[in-house]
Design an enzyme around this catalytic site. Structure first.
Site, PDB file in Angstrom:
ATOM      1  N   GLU A 255      -5.882  -6.068  -0.130  1.00 37.05           N
ATOM      2  CA  GLU A 255      -6.245  -4.755  -0.694  1.00 37.05           C
ATOM      3  C   GLU A 255      -6.288  -4.758  -2.224  1.00 37.05           C
ATOM      4  O   GLU A 255      -5.706  -3.891  -2.870  1.00 37.05           O
ATOM      5  CB  GLU A 255      -5.283  -3.680  -0.175  1.00 37.05           C
ATOM      6  CG  GLU A 255      -5.286  -3.588   1.340  1.00 37.05           C
ATOM      7  CD  GLU A 255      -4.254  -2.624   1.900  1.00 37.05           C
ATOM      8  OE1 GLU A 255      -3.681  -1.833   1.141  1.00 37.05           O
ATOM      9  OE2 GLU A 255      -4.029  -2.669   3.133  1.00 37.05           O
ATOM     10  N   GLU A 360      -5.800  -5.548  11.908  1.00 33.30           N
ATOM     11  CA  GLU A 360      -5.193  -4.210  11.834  1.00 33.30           C
ATOM     12  C   GLU A 360      -6.000  -3.156  12.599  1.00 33.30           C
ATOM     13  O   GLU A 360      -6.253  -2.065  12.104  1.00 33.30           O
ATOM     14  CB  GLU A 360      -5.023  -3.797  10.357  1.00 33.30           C
ATOM     15  CG  GLU A 360      -4.231  -4.824   9.570  1.00 33.30           C
ATOM     16  CD  GLU A 360      -3.831  -4.384   8.172  1.00 33.30           C
ATOM     17  OE1 GLU A 360      -3.726  -3.171   7.931  1.00 33.30           O
ATOM     18  OE2 GLU A 360      -3.614  -5.274   7.322  1.00 33.30           O
TER      19      GLU A 360
HETATM   20  O1  9MR Z   1       2.495  -0.920   9.324  1.00 39.01           O
HETATM   21  C1  9MR Z   1       3.148  -1.390   8.155  1.00 39.01           C
HETATM   22  C2  9MR Z   1       4.372  -0.545   7.858  1.00 39.01           C
HETATM   23  O2  9MR Z   1       5.300  -0.642   8.920  1.00 39.01           O
HETATM   24  C3  9MR Z   1       5.001  -0.998   6.572  1.00 39.01           C
HETATM   25  O3  9MR Z   1       6.064  -0.114   6.229  1.00 39.01           O
HETATM   26  C4  9MR Z   1       3.990  -1.025   5.454  1.00 39.01           C
HETATM   27  C5  9MR Z   1       4.580  -1.592   4.179  1.00 39.01           C
HETATM   28  O4  9MR Z   1       5.005  -2.917   4.369  1.00 39.01           O
HETATM   29  O5  9MR Z   1       2.861  -1.805   5.813  1.00 39.01           O
HETATM   30  C6  9MR Z   1       2.208  -1.348   6.984  1.00 39.01           C
HETATM   31  O6  9MR Z   1       1.108  -2.182   7.248  1.00 39.01           O
HETATM   32  C7  9MR Z   1       0.049  -2.131   6.304  1.00 39.01           C
HETATM   33  C8  9MR Z   1      -0.518  -3.517   6.194  1.00 39.01           C
HETATM   34  O7  9MR Z   1       0.485  -4.433   5.829  1.00 39.01           O
HETATM   35  C9  9MR Z   1      -1.652  -3.564   5.170  1.00 39.01           C
HETATM   36  N1  9MR Z   1      -2.659  -2.591   5.503  1.00 39.01           N
HETATM   37  C10 9MR Z   1      -2.198  -1.229   5.687  1.00 39.01           C
HETATM   38  C11 9MR Z   1      -1.079  -1.199   6.733  1.00 39.01           C
HETATM   39  C12 9MR Z   1      -0.606   0.234   6.932  1.00 39.01           C
HETATM   40  O8  9MR Z   1      -0.017   0.712   5.769  1.00 39.01           O
END
Ligand code: 9MR
Length: 447
Positions: A255, A360
């Site tokens: 990102e 995802e």
């Molecule tokens: O689903 C993930 C959540 O449990 C975590 O708290 C967060 C921060 O580490 O990340 C979420 O996953 C993200 C992913 O790593 C990157 N794309 C967006 C996802 C949703 O925020």
């Protein structure tokens, strides 16, 4: 009698069409009436379905069925209706609800094999189905947490049965693995990787560099820019080396692009201290540490935003041979992005000869926050979207295939619920680990 009903339906549809054209500004949609039905399979006879007209309305309306047997339309009778399907095949059952010159329709597919009506439209023993077994040309992934893989139980049973590509939901990010300077903590990552290896699953490392998962000591780094870069190199080298031969692929940078106009690079601490070519440097550090691991750039809205997609491809093109694949995060909704937008992402990756990770994946069923439960109609719409996504992925050339990763197992565990502050049911299993229609949509996409 049946022909006259067909004429009535056509007439009401025509009337609605002409009224809406002539008096567009006066048209008030009949929001209180929407055709809806459910069906179950008779316990007494597996070739019989029991239909329940669940349409709700504050006024009286007319309901007629087309059972998909080629017999035309039948009046809806009070209570549950039973219909028998004697021949194997696929039948579309439709319920027409007519009110005030407008017709709404709900429809469902009924599949019949030699044993009777197929539960959830899935022929064969649904308990025997497995996503990874059905997807023969790519890995099927999901996320997990270290506490879950060590706890055992239903979660790990499903991981083992359905998936062969594992991503840590948050424990293989920099804020967890490198919480303070000079002190790494790989215990959670190790637990996930060990579990995956013990169960013949690939691990997708996610994610080395992400502005949203950067520890505060790195955000507030006190040394020089050169020291910062050395620290990042050390972190990437240490991490990639630790999991060499165990982790098949890494999201090196996650990102990095802004959402705003022109989608410039985010002004993260990495960009500030290492320069505009920080992404290339990070890929190079990872490549130096492991020449065989697959390196990905991962980002969201890659299907829905053509501008962001173009910016991502510019970034990817600049990386040349350093990059192996693109992770297109699939945080989407049942009603969009469209199949052609998703296809454009796939086409762009394929035309560059890169691997595509549909990463995802979750499909919001309640993007407008107006649903209090997952209705059968919405579940079917979500199922259709899952099918569409999987079908697009499954149709790309073999060389570009890698994995399709669902972002979670059970609906109630999805990050989307907190993030949007609304109920949703975006995944393949419900909170009791039951397979949803969406699960069968995934399987249908593979056919
Ligand atoms: O689903 C993930 C959540 O449990 C975590 O708290 C967060 C921060 O580490 O990340 C979420 O996953 C993200 C992913 O790593 C990157 N794309 C967006 C996802 C949703 O925020």
């Amino acid at each position: 009698m049946k022909i006259s009903k067909l004429i009535l339906l056509l007439f009401t549809a025509l009337l609605a069409f002409s009224c809406s054209e002539d008096k567009e500004e006066e048209f008030v949609p009949p929001v209180n009436i929407q055709a809806s039905f459910e069906y179950t399979i008779s316990e007494a006879d597996p070739f019989v379905i029991q239909l329940n007209n669940t349409t709700e309305g504050t006024v009286s309306f007319t309901s007629v069925w087309d059972f998909g047997l080629g017999n035309g339309l039948e009046d809806d009778m009070p209570g549950i209706e039973e219909v028998r399907y004697n021949e194997t095949g696929e039948y579309v059952v439709k319920l027409y609800v007519i009110y005030d010159g407008l017709t709404t329709i709900d429809s469902k597919m009924v599949k019949v094999d030699e044993n009777g009506i197929c539960p959830d439209g899935f022929c064969g023993n649904a308990d025997d189905s497995s996503l990874k077994a059905a997807a023969t040309t790519f890995s099927v992934g999901t996320i997990t947490r270290s506490g879950w893989v060590t706890a055992g139980g239903k979660h790990t049973d499903i991981l083992k049965k359905e998936f062969n590509n594992l991503t840590s939901e948050y424990e293989m990010k920099m804020n967890v693995m490198y919480p303070s300077e000079g002190s790494y903590n790989f215990s959670a990552g190790d637990a996930i990787v060990d579990f995956a290896m013990a169960n013949d699953m690939n691990v997708h490392g996610h994610a080395l560099i992400w502005h949203n998962a950067t520890p505060s000591w790195v955000q507030n780094f006190s040394g020089t820019n050169a020291e910062f870069e050395t620290m990042v190199e050390d972190y990437i080298t240490t991490t990639v080396t630790r999991y060499k031969g165990k982790v098949r692929s890494w999201d090196v940078v996650n990102e990095a692009l802004e959402d705003g106009s022109g989608n410039p690079l985010r002004n993260s601490v990495f960009r500030q201290k290492m320069g505009d070519d920080y992404i290339r440097k990070c890929f190079q550090f990872a490549r130096n540490a492991d020449p065989d691991v697959l390196l990905f750039y991962n980002d969201y809205n890659m299907a829905s935003s053509s501008g962001k997609r173009a910016a991502m491809f510019d970034l990817v093109d600049d990386l040349g041979d350093l990059i192996d694949g693109v992770g297109g995060q699939m945080h989407i909704s049942y009603d969009g992005p469209s199949a052609s937008q998703i296809q454009s992402l796939a086409d762009g990756v394929v035309s560059r000869g890169l691997k595509l990770h549909f990463a995802e994946l979750d499909i919001r069923a309640n993007p407008n926050k107006d649903q209090t439960s997952l209705t059968s109609q919405r579940a079917e719409e979500q199922r259709a979207k899952y099918k569409e996504v999987v079908k697009i992925y499954n149709s790309i050339p073999l060389d570009n295939k890698f994995a399709l990763t669902v972002w979670g197992v059970r609906d109630n565990e999805s990050w989307l619920i907190d993030f949007w502050g609304a109920q949703d049911w975006p995944l393949l299993f419900d909170k009791n680990y039951n397979k949803k229609s969406a699960y069968f949509g995934f399987l249908e996409g593979l056919q």
